[in-house]
Motif scaffolding. Structure first.
Motif, PDB file in Angstrom:
ATOM      1  N   ARG A 167      16.929  13.604  -3.940  1.00 21.15           N
ATOM      2  CA  ARG A 167      17.133  12.212  -4.324  1.00 21.15           C
ATOM      3  C   ARG A 167      18.553  12.010  -4.854  1.00 21.15           C
ATOM      4  O   ARG A 167      19.180  10.972  -4.619  1.00 21.15           O
ATOM      5  CB  ARG A 167      16.114  11.802  -5.388  1.00 21.15           C
TER       6      ARG A 167
ATOM      7  N   TYR B 248      20.865  11.968  -1.838  1.00 23.69           N
ATOM      8  CA  TYR B 248      20.782  10.710  -1.097  1.00 23.69           C
ATOM      9  C   TYR B 248      21.137   9.486  -1.944  1.00 23.69           C
ATOM     10  O   TYR B 248      21.063   8.356  -1.449  1.00 23.69           O
ATOM     11  CB  TYR B 248      19.365  10.519  -0.556  1.00 23.69           C
TER      12      TYR B 248
ATOM     13  N   TRP C 293      19.765   5.751   1.733  1.00 23.33           N
ATOM     14  CA  TRP C 293      19.004   6.439   2.759  1.00 23.33           C
ATOM     15  C   TRP C 293      17.504   6.369   2.530  1.00 23.33           C
ATOM     16  O   TRP C 293      16.730   6.238   3.490  1.00 23.33           O
ATOM     17  CB  TRP C 293      19.443   7.909   2.822  1.00 23.33           C
ATOM     18  N   LEU C 294      17.059   6.466   1.307  1.00 19.57           N
ATOM     19  CA  LEU C 294      15.627   6.519   1.026  1.00 19.57           C
ATOM     20  C   LEU C 294      14.995   5.140   0.898  1.00 19.57           C
ATOM     21  O   LEU C 294      13.765   5.038   0.813  1.00 19.57           O
ATOM     22  CB  LEU C 294      15.375   7.313  -0.260  1.00 19.57           C
ATOM     23  N   SER C 295      15.799   4.092   0.890  1.00 20.20           N
ATOM     24  CA  SER C 295      15.262   2.737   0.782  1.00 20.20           C
ATOM     25  C   SER C 295      15.387   1.941   2.066  1.00 20.20           C
ATOM     26  O   SER C 295      14.840   0.845   2.161  1.00 20.20           O
ATOM     27  CB  SER C 295      15.966   1.967  -0.354  1.00 20.20           C
TER      28      SER C 295
ATOM     29  N   ALA D  82      14.538   5.980   6.045  1.00 19.34           N
ATOM     30  CA  ALA D  82      13.728   6.669   5.033  1.00 19.34           C
ATOM     31  C   ALA D  82      12.968   7.855   5.628  1.00 19.34           C
ATOM     32  O   ALA D  82      13.036   8.969   5.091  1.00 19.34           O
ATOM     33  CB  ALA D  82      12.751   5.679   4.386  1.00 19.34           C
TER      34      ALA D  82
ATOM     35  N   ALA E 184      15.251  10.716   6.780  1.00 16.29           N
ATOM     36  CA  ALA E 184      15.823  11.395   5.614  1.00 16.29           C
ATOM     37  C   ALA E 184      14.810  12.324   4.968  1.00 16.29           C
ATOM     38  O   ALA E 184      15.143  13.445   4.559  1.00 16.29           O
ATOM     39  CB  ALA E 184      16.308  10.357   4.602  1.00 16.29           C
ATOM     40  N   VAL E 185      13.556  11.892   4.887  1.00 17.95           N
ATOM     41  CA  VAL E 185      12.514  12.727   4.304  1.00 17.95           C
ATOM     42  C   VAL E 185      12.209  13.918   5.207  1.00 17.95           C
ATOM     43  O   VAL E 185      11.948  15.029   4.722  1.00 17.95           O
ATOM     44  CB  VAL E 185      11.250  11.876   4.040  1.00 17.95           C
TER      45      VAL E 185
ATOM     46  N   LEU F  68      10.135  11.834  -3.434  1.00 16.74           N
ATOM     47  CA  LEU F  68      11.289  11.235  -2.770  1.00 16.74           C
ATOM     48  C   LEU F  68      11.163   9.713  -2.646  1.00 16.74           C
ATOM     49  O   LEU F  68      12.094   8.971  -2.981  1.00 16.74           O
ATOM     50  CB  LEU F  68      11.474  11.842  -1.383  1.00 16.74           C
ATOM     51  N   THR F  69      10.025   9.238  -2.159  1.00 16.17           N
ATOM     52  CA  THR F  69       9.913   7.807  -1.828  1.00 16.17           C
ATOM     53  C   THR F  69       8.644   7.139  -2.346  1.00 16.17           C
ATOM     54  O   THR F  69       8.544   5.913  -2.287  1.00 16.17           O
ATOM     55  CB  THR F  69       9.946   7.613  -0.301  1.00 16.17           C
TER      56      THR F  69
ATOM     57  N   THR G  20       7.012   5.717   4.786  1.00 17.65           N
ATOM     58  CA  THR G  20       6.806   7.152   4.575  1.00 17.65           C
ATOM     59  C   THR G  20       5.465   7.423   3.891  1.00 17.65           C
ATOM     60  O   THR G  20       5.293   8.463   3.265  1.00 17.65           O
ATOM     61  CB  THR G  20       7.944   7.751   3.712  1.00 17.65           C
TER      62      THR G  20
END
Length: 304
Positions: free
Chosen positions: A135, A138, A160-162, A167, A170-171, A246-247, A255
Motif C-alpha cells: 500500500r 502504491y 493504483w488501488l483506487s 485495482a 495491482a493486487v 490492500l483494498t 477486487t
C-alpha cells in the motif's frame, strides 16, 4: 489346536500394532478434528438455517433457501468471476516466474546461497505486513512507484488501488510477488533431485539448453510442478487477508473476492446462514479442483 492358536497370534499382533498406530496419530488428529473438521461441519449445518446476528428469536431450519437465494445473487457470482480471474492471474505468472528463478538459482552462482535466502524473504513476511508495505508502494502521493514514474518523465502517477481499471491488476502483482517464494523453493527442490548425469549425457549428444529442458528437466520436474500449481490455485481461490488489507474489496467491488464477500455478509451484515452457504459453495469448488488434480495425477501415474 496349536496351528489355530499360532494363526491367531499374528492377527492379534497386527491388531495391537494398528491400535498403537492410532494412539500415535491421535495427538495430531484431535486438533484437526476440533479446528478443521468440526467448524466445517458446523458451517454446513449453519448454511441450512436463517442464523443472523442480534436476533432475539431462535434460529430456524430453512432447508436450501440460502442456496436458492445464492443462485440469483448477481453480486456473489460477480465476486466469483473476479475470484477466478484473480486465481488464474496470480497462479500462472507465479509459476512461470518461479520456474525461471528456480532455474537460475539451480546454477552454480557466485553468492548462490545468499541469493536463495533472499528469494524466500517474502515468504517469511505475514500477509498483513506485505499488504501494508505494498500500500505504501502504491501510495498516490509519496509511493515509490509513482515517484519513479515521475522521475522517468512517464506522467504524474495515479492512485493504483483506487482506480477501477488498475485495482485488480495491482493486487494481482502483489499476489504474484508474495506467492513466488514457496513455488520457487518447491521447483528448486525438484530441479536438484534431477540426476546431473542425464543433463551431461544430453549435452554430450549435442542437445541444446531448450532441448535438455524439454527432454530431461521438465519430465523430472512435472510431478512437483503439478502439485505446487494445484496447491497455489486452491490457496489463491481462498485468498482473503492480502486483498482485504490492500483494498477491502474496493473500489466498487472490483477486487471483492468470494471470501471477502462471505466475510462482509457474516460480520458486516450479520447474515451468518447466508455467508455459510457461500462458504459451502467455495468448499465445493475447491473440492472439485482437488478432485480434478488427483484424477490427473492418477492418470499420469498409469501412463508412466
Amino acid at each position: 489346536m496349536t496351528a489355530v492358536a499360532g494363526a491367531r497370534r499374528p492377527a492379534a499382533r497386527a491388531s495391537a500394532r494398528g491400535h498403537g498406530a492410532w494412539f500415535l496419530v491421535l495427538p495430531a488428529l484431535i486438533p484437526i478434528l476440533l479446528l478443521s473438521v468440526g467448524p466445517l461441519l458446523y458451517g454446513i449445518v449453519l448454511a441450512f438455517t436463517d442464523a443472523q446476528s442480534g436476533r432475539t428469536t431462535a434460529t430456524a431450519w430453512i432447508g436450501a433457501l440460502n442456496f436458492r437465494d445464492l443462485l440469483h445473487d448477481t453480486l456473489f457470482w460477480e465476486s466469483f468471476r473476479i475470484g477466478l480471474v484473480w486465481a488464474a492471474g496470480v497462479t500462472v505468472p507465479q509459476f512461470l516466474l518461479a520456474l525461471g528463478l528456480a532455474l537460475l538459482l539451480d546454477q552454480d552462482l557466485r553468492l548462490g546461497r545468499f541469493a536463495r535466502a533472499l528469494a524466500i524473504v517474502p515468504w517469511a513476511m505475514p500477509e498483513v505486513v506485505v499488504g501494508i508495505m505494498w500500500r505504501l508502494v502504491y501510495s498516490p502521493d509519496a509511493g515509490i512507484l509513482n515517484e519513479t514514474l515521475r522521475d522517468l518523465g512517464l506522467g504524474e502517477g495515479r492512485d493504483w488501488l483506487s482506480g477501477l481499471a488498475t485495482a485488480l491488476p495491482a493486487v494481482v502483482v502483489v499476489g504474484v510477488w508474495a506467492g513466488m517464494p514457496q513455488t520457487t523453493v518447491a521447483l528448486l527442490a525438484g530441479l536438484q533431485n534431477t540426476p546431473r548425469e542425464l543433463h551431461e549425457a544430453a549435452a554430450v549428444d549435442g542437445a541444446g539448453a531448450w532441448r535438455r529442458f524439454r527432454a530431461v528437466t521438465w519430465p523430472a520436474l512435472r510431478p512437483v510442478a503439478l502439485s505446487i500449481t494445484a496447491l497455489n490455485l486452491i490457496w489463491n481461490v481462498n485468498s482473503f487477508a492480502l486483498v482485504y488489507v490492500l483494498t477491502s474489496g474496493g473500489p466498487g467491488g472490483k477486487t471483492r473476492l468470494p471470501m471477502l464477500f462471505a466475510y462482509e455478509e457474516a460480520f458486516r451484515y450479520g447474515q451468518f446462514g447466508y455467508a455459510a452457504a457461500m462458504g459451502c459453495v467455495l468448499v465445493a469448488v475447491v473440492s472439485v479442483l482437488l478432485a480434478v488434480f488427483l484424477v490427473g495425477r492418477l492418470r499420469g501415474g498409469e501412463d508412466a
